[in-house]
Write an enzyme that holds these catalytic residues in place. Structure first.
Site, PDB file in Angstrom:
ATOM      1  CB  THR A  83       1.052   6.083  -6.191  1.00  0.00           C
ATOM      2  OG1 THR A  83       1.800   7.213  -5.739  1.00  0.00           O
ATOM      3  CG2 THR A  83       1.747   5.537  -7.422  1.00  0.00           C
ATOM      4  CB  CYS A 196      -1.250  11.273  -0.777  1.00  0.00           C
ATOM      5  SG  CYS A 196      -0.248   9.889  -0.187  1.00  0.00           S
TER       6      CYS A 196
END
Length: 230
Positions: A83, A196
């Site tokens: 992430t 992202c």
């Protein structure tokens, strides 16, 4: 091949993409039935998101540091935080183990530079776009970083958390992202960093007039290269 340790679950949609990429890239490199040697620790994203929203980053880092220790105990020889946003606590995670951590922003900056691009638009969560931990790392890698205006940042963030993290992909959201990208290109962006992983489920090269840099793919490519060095 070195065993890759995945710090995942943030969201699991993102982690599933990492797993797919690592295995596909390994098969492409080695052929046949080869796949990546990896171990996964998948956290409960609801707990992490609650700590993010409350600004309790130290506690969130402690959760990931504990997971990193478990991965090391399970045989991981290389760590990936799956992430972008949680790279805010990358130093805390790296300090918790003796296993090298491959920083996502470093892998991304290297790929952007190799493409001859220096000024990039950054799309990600509000934390990634508005705080310095990620932008500064890209800047240290030789890049100039642009982010959307306040309304654009709200839209990008909302779509990530309310839709993409839940596996929902909407055409109207894709159109909104395309408009934001066009605005950033008009402001001088020469490339777009999809900062992202979930964004890669929504937009790609066909949605941008300039090169797109999907960070999960770039991270996975760099990880496989390192792992195959043995």
């Amino acid at each position: 091949m070195k065993t890759i340790g995945l710090l995942g679950g943030m969201s699991w949609e993102s982690t599933a993409e990492y797993y797919r990429l690592l295995n596909r890239l390994t098969r492409e490199r080695l052929g046949g039935l080869h796949s990546a040697e990896c171990v996964l620790y998948s956290v409960d994203f609801a707990e992490i998101e609650r700590l993010q929203t409350a600004g309790r980053w130290q506690e969130a880092g402690e959760v990931l540091a504990g997971a990193a220790k478990a991965l090391e105990a399970a045989g991981a020889e290389l760590l990936l935080i799956c992430t972008n946003t949680m790279h805010k606590v990358a130093d805390q995670v790296a300090a918790a183990t003796s296993v090298p951590l491959l920083h996502l922003a470093d892998a991304t900056a290297a790929a952007v530079r190799s493409a001859g691009v220096r000024r990039v638009a950054l799309l990600g969560t509000a934390f990634t776009m508005e705080q310095d931990f990620y932008k500064d790392r890209l800047a240290a890698g030789g890049l100039e970083v642009l982010v959307p205006d306040e309304e654009g940042r709200r839209t990008v963030h909302r779509v990530i958390y309310e839709e993409l993290c839940a596996g929902v992909v909407r055409e109207e959201s894709r159109a909104a992202y395309r408009e934001i990208i066009r605005g950033l290109v008009a402001a001088g962006a020469e490339g777009v960093v999809l900062g992202c992983t979930e964004i890669e489920l929504l937009v790609g090269a066909e949605d941008s007039p300039v090169p797109v840099f999907p960070t999960a793919r770039l991270h996975a490519e760099a990880a496989v290269e390192l792992a195959l060095r043995g």
